[in-house]
Motif scaffolding. Structure first.
Motif, mmCIF file in Angstrom:
data_model
loop_
_atom_site.group_PDB
_atom_site.id
_atom_site.type_symbol
_atom_site.label_atom_id
_atom_site.label_comp_id
_atom_site.label_asym_id
_atom_site.label_seq_id
_atom_site.Cartn_x
_atom_site.Cartn_y
_atom_site.Cartn_z
ATOM 1 N N SER A 58 0.835 -1.208 0.000
ATOM 2 C CA SER A 58 0.000 0.000 0.000
ATOM 3 C C SER A 58 0.864 1.250 0.000
ATOM 4 C CB SER A 58 -0.920 -0.012 1.236
ATOM 5 O OG SER A 58 -1.820 -1.105 1.180
ATOM 6 N N ARG B 67 -7.191 2.790 -6.009
ATOM 7 C CA ARG B 67 -8.145 1.755 -5.601
ATOM 8 C C ARG B 67 -7.970 0.485 -6.433
ATOM 9 N NH1 ARG B 67 -11.987 4.773 -5.758
ATOM 10 N NH2 ARG B 67 -12.754 4.420 -7.887
ATOM 11 N N TYR B 68 -7.809 0.652 -7.756
ATOM 12 C CA TYR B 68 -7.692 -0.531 -8.624
ATOM 13 C C TYR B 68 -6.412 -1.306 -8.318
ATOM 14 C CZ TYR B 68 -7.664 -3.459 -12.769
ATOM 15 O OH TYR B 68 -7.662 -4.556 -13.617
ATOM 16 N N SER C 40 -4.723 -1.415 -5.492
ATOM 17 C CA SER C 40 -4.817 -2.045 -4.166
ATOM 18 C C SER C 40 -5.682 -3.295 -4.214
ATOM 19 C CB SER C 40 -5.394 -1.054 -3.154
ATOM 20 O OG SER C 40 -4.559 0.090 -3.032
ATOM 21 N N GLU C 41 -6.747 -3.264 -5.012
ATOM 22 C CA GLU C 41 -7.668 -4.411 -5.070
ATOM 23 C C GLU C 41 -7.103 -5.589 -5.861
ATOM 24 O OE1 GLU C 41 -11.151 -2.754 -6.743
ATOM 25 O OE2 GLU C 41 -11.799 -1.752 -4.884
ATOM 26 N N ASN C 42 -6.151 -5.342 -6.763
ATOM 27 C CA ASN C 42 -5.694 -6.406 -7.661
ATOM 28 C C ASN C 42 -4.217 -6.768 -7.513
ATOM 29 O OD1 ASN C 42 -8.098 -6.835 -9.713
ATOM 30 N ND2 ASN C 42 -7.928 -4.625 -9.374
#
Length: 876
Positions: free
Chosen positions: A592, A618-619, A621-623
């Motif tokens: 992060s 956001r993208y 961090s999610e993937n």
């Protein structure tokens, strides 16, 4: 006794003659100035300045040529029959110690300087005595011998010009010797006194003949000898005293030259002692001068000189001689002490010189050995890796410093091995870079050595290279450790690091270094054990062995989760392990931090608004799935996408490395340069080390206009997506996982005709480019046997294109399918036969210039083996 004295003094004076050039004398055409006979002539009674008094006031005759063994009688007989005038005796250039203003610039011998200084000091201390003495000498210069010296006699002895004064003294000596010769012939029946006079006269004659600078101290003796030739005027005590003074003056003249010779700059306290001893010699010289001056004055005092009566007491010759002996005794004591200290100093100088030479030799041997040991500088590799990955973000690595497994390894003396393991792209390498920086900053007294394995580089992907790199850094920090390498290196030379036994020798050296009692606590780090493609088992065994027996050593190693590595490391008795998968929370927090850093960089580059910036963060961090490399690759692609389309493009980056690599392959094959890019990826996948932009065109069919154009070639490499990176003109994979993907999951796309065909293509192109490029004396050195250490490659370098082909063409021949691709090449008259017949010597010359002779020899041995295999297959 006197005859023995005369013999000894003559031998000593012979040394004066040998030192003639050293003392500044110049010989005339006949090989030297002979002592002249002097005939007094009336002198003007007018007052003359001392600098105007020259030998022109005396008529001088030049003796006929005589042998050096001629007796004094023969010598003076020759003088009396000669009518040819003798030039003025040579005046030695001289620098007056007390008053240099009137002196010449050339240096004077040390004894002459000391006598002049003693005479000057004595004149300050015994002014009336010396002035009376100089009046006597002045009268002799003006009127000759036997005349009374009136009280009104002017002192015409040069006061401030030592050069002029020396000419006057020489003139007086020549005149005095002539008078003494005549008197002693008339009074030969006087016995001992005449013998002493003759001996002293011979000493004076030889001294002035060899060193005219000696005129000052001998003038008084010469005048004093007249009273020895006249027993009516001389006492027995004074005669003995003059005999003694003659002996000691000659001795101390020679002694001062050797005893007070110049000292080296680093003599230290010896220079102070030398200065003190010089003062003692000055005291002795003054005492000798006082005795002879008193003797002269006594002689003239007895002739009725009124102005001498109240100046001196001349009746205690025994006391005066005893005073000289006392000064001599003191001087001898100090001289012995000085000589002992001088010998010690000289010995120290010899030891210092020997140590300096040894240090220089050791330094040269050290540098040569270290140079050959170096396969790479791991510090440079670390900087290169950090630059390739966009720099080290310290905040993303700091979590490991508080990790329980790391703290156990760091704090527990019994915990000597830490294995950091994780899947590809988890950030193991950058994590170790952060640990290295931390250990550097917190462990000032310990040593730190590390190595980064790299599967794509043949010089960085084997166990021998790893040990060489670790040893190199240890020795670079602690040069004394070179002794463990030097012993074997002196016996074997460069093959120690390169031949088939290199691992055995280097592992023994490495263990010896780790057992060295002087070795401080040491941290050893190896990154990416899974990228050690050769002798991995041997390397793991060495790590386990040394971690168990060397208490001062602490290891950190990293690798993927390979069972074979785990199996070996389980044998270690004092170990800890840190799994990145088991520390998912810490790794996620670090990722992060890394994502925020990369998104901020993209936002500044493209001037994103807050909405776009938040969407990208956001993208990612999610993937990311705990993979630093995935984040880095996606951000690399986003850097080339405009801000208005970035949100839509985000959805085209699938999560997971393999899916991302598949997307990149599809993009390459959908481009109009698909064939060229496929060739480049195939070539870069199989080469034995990363190739440069210079070498790439010799291995790949690049567009004609792109060859030799670095910018064009860089653009072509950039079209290969994020598989490849270009750093300092060298093409390499962005990560080992990228190469693994091409060799396994994209094998059919990259190698449609098989990997052996790619090797054969490289082999064939290598022969063609070498056949075209190599030639005799390619660097235009013009001198066979030119030292490789003095070779500077020309610019442009004609070998730049063929560096890789020269070293590795046989390796690619070996990797070909022998039945399908190489039989024709290995036949008589084939491509290899033609190349070796035409370019063999040029090839080895190139290998020498590339400093790769050992690789060339290994290639020849491998080629011989391939030929034998080919012949056997043909027979079958």
């Amino acid at each position: 006794m006197l005859r023995q004295l005369r013999s000894r003094l003559r031998k000593s004076l012979h040394r004066h003659g040998n030192a003639r050039n050293h003392e500044g004398c110049k010989d005339n055409e006949q090989g030297g100035y002979d002592v002249p006979a002097v005939t007094a002539s009336p002198a003007s009674s007018e007052r003359k300045d001392a600098t105007q008094i020259t030998t022109a006031s005396i008529e001088i005759s030049h003796p006929a040529a005589l042998s050096e063994s001629a007796s004094p009688e023969e010598f003076y007989a020759a003088i009396s029959t000669s009518t040819r005038p003798l030039p003025t005796p040579p005046a030695n250039n001289f620098t007056d110690i007390r008053n240099p203003a009137g002196a010449n610039d050339a240096p004077t011998s040390l004894p002459a300087q000391l006598w002049d200084r003693a005479y000057y000091d004595l004149k300050q201390e015994e002014t009336e005595l010396v002035v009376a003495y100089e009046k006597i000498l002045s009268r002799q210069l003006q009127g000759g011998p036997g005349l009374a010296v009136p009280e009104s006699q002017l002192n015409i002895i040069a006061q401030n010009n030592p050069d002029a004064r020396r000419r006057q003294m020489i003139q007086l000596i020549y005149a005095g010797l002539d008078r003494i010769e005549r008197e002693t012939k008339l009074k030969e029946n006087l016995g001992v006194a005449v013998d002493v006079v003759q001996s002293a006269k011979n000493i004076i004659t030889s001294a002035i003949h060899a060193i005219p600078q000696a005129a000052l101290p001998w003038t008084g003796i010469c005048v004093a000898l007249e009273m020895l030739a006249n027993p009516i005027s001389a006492t027995e005590a004074n005669s003995k005293g003059i005999d003694y003074v003659v002996q000691r003056m000659e001795w101390y003249w020679s002694l001062s030259s050797s005893l007070l010779r110049d000292l080296p700059d680093h003599a230290g306290t010896l220079a102070e002692v030398r200065g003190q001893l010089e003062e003692k010699i000055l005291d002795l010289y003054k005492a000798l001068l006082v005795y002879q001056i008193k003797s002269v004055c006594s002689y003239y005092h007895n002739r009725g000189l009124v102005f001498l009566r109240d100046i001196i007491r001349l009746d205690d010759w025994d006391a005066d001689l005893e005073a000289i002996r006392d000064i001599e005794q003191c001087f001898r004591h100090d001289a012995q002490a000085y000589t002992a200290q001088q010998a010690t100093s000289h010995l120290e100088q010899l030891v210092h010189h020997a140590q300096k030479q040894e240090t220089q030799q050791m330094s040269e041997k050290y540098q040569q050995c270290l140079k050959q040991l170096r396969v790479t500088d791991p510090r440079d590799d670390k900087r290169r890796i950090e630059l390739t990955k966009g720099g080290l973000l310290a905040d993303s690595c700091r979590w490991v410093l508080d990790n329980a497994d790391f703290r156990q390894w760091h704090d527990d003396r019994q915990s000597r091995l830490l294995w950091i393991k994780g899947d590809p792209g988890k950030g193991k390498t950058m994590l170790l870079c952060g640990i290295i920086d931390e250990l550097k900053s917190t462990s000032d007294s310990s040593l730190l050595s590390f190595f980064f394995c790299q599967a794509t580089d043949a010089s960085l992907n084997n166990a021998t290279a790893v040990v060489r790199g670790l040893i190199y850094l240890l020795i670079d920090q602690r040069p004394s450790l070179i002794s463990h390498v030097q012993k074997k290196y002196d016996a074997t030379g460069n093959p120690l690091f390169r031949d088939s036994n290199a691992w055995v020798a280097l592992s023994e050296i490495f263990i010896d270094i780790l057992k060295d009692p002087s070795l401080p606590p040491t941290h050893l780090i190896i990154d990416a054990l899974d990228e050690c493609m050769e002798d991995l088992g041997l390397l793991l065994g060495l790590v386990v062995q040394t971690s168990s027996v060397c208490s001062a050593i602490k290891w950190i190693v990293s690798s993927r989760n390979w069972p074979i590595i785990e199996k070996h490391l389980n044998n270690a008795t004092h170990k800890a392990r840190l799994s990145l998968e088991l520390n998912e929370e810490s790794v996620s927090a670090a990722i992060s931090t890394y994502i925020r850093f990369k998104v901020e960089w993209l936002a500044k580059r493209h001037e994103y608004n807050n909405h776009i910036q938040a969407a990208i963060q956001r993208y990612l961090s999610e993937n990311a799935q705990g993979t630093f490399l995935w984040v880095a690759l996606v951000c690399h692609e986003l850097a080339n996408i405009s801000g208005w389309e970035v949100e839509e493009s985000l959805r085209t980056f699938p999560p997971g490395l393999d899916e991302l690599y598949r997307r990149m392959i599809n993009q390459i094959y959908n481009s109009r340069h698909a064939k060229l890019l496929q060739q480049i990826l195939a070539i870069v996948s199989v080469v034995y080390r990363p190739v440069t932009l210079d070498e790439l065109p010799s291995l790949v069919d690049t567009p004609y206009r792109a060859s030799g154009d670095d910018r064009a070639l860089a653009e072509i490499v950039g079209l290969c997506g994020s598989f490849l990176t270009l750093r300092e003109r060298t093409v390499s994979f962005i990560h080992q996982s990228a190469k693994d993907f091409l060799l396994k999951q994209a094998r059919d796309e990259i190698f449609p005709s098989g990997m052996e065909d790619v090797h054969h293509t490289i082999f064939s192109r290598s022969l063609r480019i070498m056949q075209k490029t190599l030639r005799r004396d390619i660097y235009n050195l013009g001198a066979p046997g030119f030292s490789i250490d003095n070779v500077m490659p020309p610019n442009p370098d004609p070998l730049a294109l063929v560096r890789y082909p020269c070293v590795y063409w046989v390796n690619h021949l070996r990797a070909c399918n022998p039945k399908k691709n190489t039989n024709k090449d290995l036949q008589n008259g084939g491509t290899i036969d033609t190349f070796l017949r035409e370019k063999f010597l040029n090839w080895f010359e190139a290998l020498s210039l590339l400093r790769c002779m050992s690789e060339g020899i290994a290639s020849l041995l491998e080629l011989e083996r391939l030929l034998e295999v080919s012949f056997r297959s043909c027979d079958i």
